[in-house]
Design a protein around this motif. Structure first.
Motif, PDB file in Angstrom:
ATOM      1  N   GLN A 199       4.415   3.019  -7.756  1.00 54.67           N
ATOM      2  CA  GLN A 199       5.282   4.186  -7.911  1.00 54.67           C
ATOM      3  C   GLN A 199       6.157   4.262  -6.662  1.00 54.67           C
ATOM      4  OE1 GLN A 199       3.827   8.321  -7.496  1.00 54.67           O
ATOM      5  NE2 GLN A 199       4.465   8.528  -9.631  1.00 54.67           N
ATOM      6  N   ILE A 200       7.454   4.437  -6.869  1.00 54.31           N
ATOM      7  CA  ILE A 200       8.435   4.466  -5.791  1.00 54.31           C
ATOM      8  C   ILE A 200       9.000   5.882  -5.674  1.00 54.31           C
ATOM      9  CG2 ILE A 200      10.577   3.441  -4.920  1.00 54.31           C
ATOM     10  CD1 ILE A 200       8.209   1.437  -5.253  1.00 54.31           C
ATOM     11  N   SER A 201       9.082   6.382  -4.422  1.00 51.19           N
ATOM     12  CA  SER A 201       9.583   7.736  -4.162  1.00 51.19           C
ATOM     13  C   SER A 201      10.405   7.738  -2.886  1.00 51.19           C
ATOM     14  CB  SER A 201       8.415   8.712  -3.969  1.00 51.19           C
ATOM     15  OG  SER A 201       7.562   8.723  -5.088  1.00 51.19           O
ATOM     16  N   ASN A 202      11.230   8.769  -2.728  1.00 53.01           N
ATOM     17  CA  ASN A 202      11.912   8.917  -1.456  1.00 53.01           C
ATOM     18  C   ASN A 202      11.003   9.684  -0.499  1.00 53.01           C
ATOM     19  OD1 ASN A 202      12.275  11.709  -1.908  1.00 53.01           O
ATOM     20  ND2 ASN A 202      14.383  11.452  -2.603  1.00 53.01           N
ATOM     21  N   ASN A 203      11.487   9.999   0.684  1.00 50.63           N
ATOM     22  CA  ASN A 203      10.660  10.690   1.676  1.00 50.63           C
ATOM     23  C   ASN A 203      10.824  12.204   1.598  1.00 50.63           C
ATOM     24  OD1 ASN A 203       8.707  10.413   3.717  1.00 50.63           O
ATOM     25  ND2 ASN A 203      10.229  10.828   5.296  1.00 50.63           N
ATOM     26  N   ARG A 204      11.406  12.674   0.512  1.00 51.71           N
ATOM     27  CA  ARG A 204      11.615  14.104   0.324  1.00 51.71           C
ATOM     28  C   ARG A 204      10.867  14.630  -0.904  1.00 51.71           C
ATOM     29  NH1 ARG A 204      15.813  16.158   3.445  1.00 51.71           N
ATOM     30  NH2 ARG A 204      16.901  14.563   4.631  1.00 51.71           N
ATOM     31  N   GLY A 205       9.995  13.785  -1.452  1.00 50.28           N
ATOM     32  CA  GLY A 205       9.172  14.223  -2.569  1.00 50.28           C
ATOM     33  C   GLY A 205       9.687  13.859  -3.953  1.00 50.28           C
ATOM     34  N   ARG A 206      10.850  13.223  -4.053  1.00 46.99           N
ATOM     35  CA  ARG A 206      11.372  12.848  -5.369  1.00 46.99           C
ATOM     36  C   ARG A 206      10.802  11.504  -5.787  1.00 46.99           C
ATOM     37  NH1 ARG A 206      14.599   9.885  -8.337  1.00 46.99           N
ATOM     38  NH2 ARG A 206      15.786  10.793 -10.030  1.00 46.99           N
TER      39      ARG A 206
ATOM     40  N   PRO B 114       8.940  -2.351  14.839  1.00 49.06           N
ATOM     41  CA  PRO B 114       8.133  -2.796  13.696  1.00 49.06           C
ATOM     42  C   PRO B 114       7.543  -1.628  12.913  1.00 49.06           C
ATOM     43  CG  PRO B 114       7.554  -4.018  15.680  1.00 49.06           C
ATOM     44  CD  PRO B 114       8.455  -2.893  16.109  1.00 49.06           C
ATOM     45  N   ARG B 115       7.534  -1.785  11.583  1.00 48.93           N
ATOM     46  CA  ARG B 115       6.912  -0.790  10.709  1.00 48.93           C
ATOM     47  C   ARG B 115       5.400  -1.012  10.692  1.00 48.93           C
ATOM     48  NH1 ARG B 115       7.534   3.534   8.800  1.00 48.93           N
ATOM     49  NH2 ARG B 115       6.530   3.004   6.843  1.00 48.93           N
ATOM     50  N   PRO B 116       4.636   0.070  10.762  1.00 51.68           N
ATOM     51  CA  PRO B 116       3.171  -0.057  10.721  1.00 51.68           C
ATOM     52  C   PRO B 116       2.704  -0.743   9.443  1.00 51.68           C
ATOM     53  CG  PRO B 116       3.839   2.223  11.152  1.00 51.68           C
ATOM     54  CD  PRO B 116       5.086   1.453  10.840  1.00 51.68           C
ATOM     55  N   ARG B 117       1.737  -1.591   9.556  1.00 52.53           N
ATOM     56  CA  ARG B 117       1.045  -2.244   8.445  1.00 52.53           C
ATOM     57  C   ARG B 117       1.888  -3.223   7.632  1.00 52.53           C
ATOM     58  NH1 ARG B 117       0.371   3.021   6.844  1.00 52.53           N
ATOM     59  NH2 ARG B 117       0.975   2.410   4.755  1.00 52.53           N
ATOM     60  N   ALA B 118       3.116  -3.535   8.068  1.00 48.59           N
ATOM     61  CA  ALA B 118       3.935  -4.475   7.297  1.00 48.59           C
ATOM     62  C   ALA B 118       3.511  -5.923   7.539  1.00 48.59           C
ATOM     63  CB  ALA B 118       5.414  -4.292   7.628  1.00 48.59           C
ATOM     64  N   ALA B 119       2.954  -6.200   8.702  1.00 50.08           N
ATOM     65  CA  ALA B 119       2.537  -7.566   9.023  1.00 50.08           C
ATOM     66  C   ALA B 119       1.484  -8.037   8.025  1.00 50.08           C
ATOM     67  CB  ALA B 119       1.980  -7.618  10.443  1.00 50.08           C
TER      68      ALA B 119
ATOM     69  N   GLU C  10       0.839  -1.202   0.000  1.00 49.58           N
ATOM     70  CA  GLU C  10       0.000   0.000   0.000  1.00 49.58           C
ATOM     71  C   GLU C  10       0.874   1.252   0.000  1.00 49.58           C
ATOM     72  OE1 GLU C  10      -3.512  -0.574   2.921  1.00 49.58           O
ATOM     73  OE2 GLU C  10      -1.794  -1.629   3.785  1.00 49.58           O
ATOM     74  N   VAL C  11       0.261   2.369  -0.347  1.00 51.15           N
ATOM     75  CA  VAL C  11       0.946   3.656  -0.254  1.00 51.15           C
ATOM     76  C   VAL C  11       1.417   3.839   1.183  1.00 51.15           C
ATOM     77  CG1 VAL C  11       0.611   6.159  -0.352  1.00 51.15           C
ATOM     78  CG2 VAL C  11      -0.336   4.695  -2.157  1.00 51.15           C
ATOM     79  N   GLY C  12       2.667   4.260   1.340  1.00 56.37           N
ATOM     80  CA  GLY C  12       3.251   4.466   2.657  1.00 56.37           C
ATOM     81  C   GLY C  12       4.156   3.335   3.113  1.00 56.37           C
ATOM     82  N   ASP C  13       4.066   2.167   2.469  1.00 59.18           N
ATOM     83  CA  ASP C  13       4.968   1.066   2.791  1.00 59.18           C
ATOM     84  C   ASP C  13       6.361   1.391   2.255  1.00 59.18           C
ATOM     85  OD1 ASP C  13       2.979  -0.466   3.997  1.00 59.18           O
ATOM     86  OD2 ASP C  13       2.547  -1.616   2.183  1.00 59.18           O
TER      87      ASP C  13
ATOM     88  N   HIS D 275      12.771   2.509  -0.681  1.00 57.05           N
ATOM     89  CA  HIS D 275      12.006   3.751  -0.691  1.00 57.05           C
ATOM     90  C   HIS D 275      10.518   3.494  -0.482  1.00 57.05           C
ATOM     91  CE1 HIS D 275      14.958   6.708  -2.890  1.00 57.05           C
ATOM     92  NE2 HIS D 275      15.316   6.438  -1.652  1.00 57.05           N
ATOM     93  N   LEU D 276       9.774   4.597  -0.413  1.00 56.52           N
ATOM     94  CA  LEU D 276       8.333   4.556  -0.165  1.00 56.52           C
ATOM     95  C   LEU D 276       7.532   4.208  -1.412  1.00 56.52           C
ATOM     96  CD1 LEU D 276       7.822   7.873   1.836  1.00 56.52           C
ATOM     97  CD2 LEU D 276       7.381   5.568   2.687  1.00 56.52           C
ATOM     98  N   VAL D 277       6.415   3.557  -1.167  1.00 57.28           N
ATOM     99  CA  VAL D 277       5.416   3.396  -2.223  1.00 57.28           C
ATOM    100  C   VAL D 277       4.559   4.659  -2.179  1.00 57.28           C
ATOM    101  CG1 VAL D 277       3.423   2.064  -3.000  1.00 57.28           C
ATOM    102  CG2 VAL D 277       5.418   0.887  -2.036  1.00 57.28           C
ATOM    103  N   SER D 278       4.530   5.409  -3.277  1.00 57.66           N
ATOM    104  CA  SER D 278       3.781   6.669  -3.302  1.00 57.66           C
ATOM    105  C   SER D 278       2.480   6.569  -4.091  1.00 57.66           C
ATOM    106  CB  SER D 278       4.654   7.797  -3.863  1.00 57.66           C
ATOM    107  OG  SER D 278       5.219   7.429  -5.104  1.00 57.66           O
ATOM    108  N   ALA D 279       2.322   5.499  -4.872  1.00 60.31           N
ATOM    109  CA  ALA D 279       1.069   5.272  -5.602  1.00 60.31           C
ATOM    110  C   ALA D 279       1.014   3.801  -5.999  1.00 60.31           C
ATOM    111  CB  ALA D 279       0.984   6.162  -6.839  1.00 60.31           C
ATOM    112  N   VAL D 280      -0.210   3.301  -6.162  1.00 66.34           N
ATOM    113  CA  VAL D 280      -0.424   1.911  -6.543  1.00 66.34           C
ATOM    114  C   VAL D 280      -1.340   1.872  -7.757  1.00 66.34           C
ATOM    115  CG1 VAL D 280      -1.407  -0.303  -5.815  1.00 66.34           C
ATOM    116  CG2 VAL D 280      -0.146   1.093  -4.164  1.00 66.34           C
ATOM    117  N   ASP D 281      -0.937   1.128  -8.767  1.00 71.57           N
ATOM    118  CA  ASP D 281      -1.767   0.861  -9.949  1.00 71.57           C
ATOM    119  C   ASP D 281      -2.037  -0.640  -9.941  1.00 71.57           C
ATOM    120  OD1 ASP D 281      -2.931   0.517 -12.437  1.00 71.57           O
ATOM    121  OD2 ASP D 281      -1.103   0.974 -13.562  1.00 71.57           O
TER     122      ASP D 281
END
Length: 123
Positions: free
Chosen positions: A76-83, A104-109, A47-50, A63-69
């Motif tokens: 879509q993969i992005s860093n935490n600075r908006g790139r 633990p990271r939220p929602r990874a389980a 999900e977005v935010g993982d 890096h972060l997931v910033s969008a899911v298709d």
């Protein structure tokens, strides 16, 4: 082969790995040299935010997931600075960050996979 490439190969083979990535693109979620634990992931559950270990345009990122298709089977993969690094297919998403410095990271389980639960398995 860089450190992230080596980690991606191990995770793609089914291993859960721990390592200390360097850089500041994920601050404050991951600071340089913090220990992360990355486990194989079912990309369809991401999900977005993982935070995922994925290859985008030939480079491996943690890096972060910033969008899911979901219909297109890509993230879509992005860093935490908006790139935005770009879009990548499920076949190039190797693992999910399950903890940072033992927290633990939220929602990874529930998003990790085992050899009994290969990518795309409906379980």
């Amino acid at each position: 082969m860089g450190m992230l490439d080596a980690m991606a190969a191990r995770v793609a083979a089914g291993a859960t790995v721990e390592f200390r990535p360097t850089g500041s693109s994920m601050v404050p979620l991951i600071r340089s040299r913090q220990q992360v634990r990355v486990a194989p992931v079912d990309p369809a559950k991401v999900e977005v935010g993982d935070i995922v270990l994925a290859r985008v345009r030939g480079t491996v990122y943690l890096h972060l997931v910033s969008a899911v298709d979901a219909p297109g089977g890509r993230l879509q993969i992005s860093n935490n600075r908006g790139r935005v690094n770009g879009w990548t297919g499920h076949d190039r998403v190797f693992g999910i960050c399950v903890s940072v410095d033992g927290v633990p990271r939220p929602r990874a389980a529930g998003k990790t996979r085992t050899s009994a639960n290969p990518p795309g398995d409906a379980r």
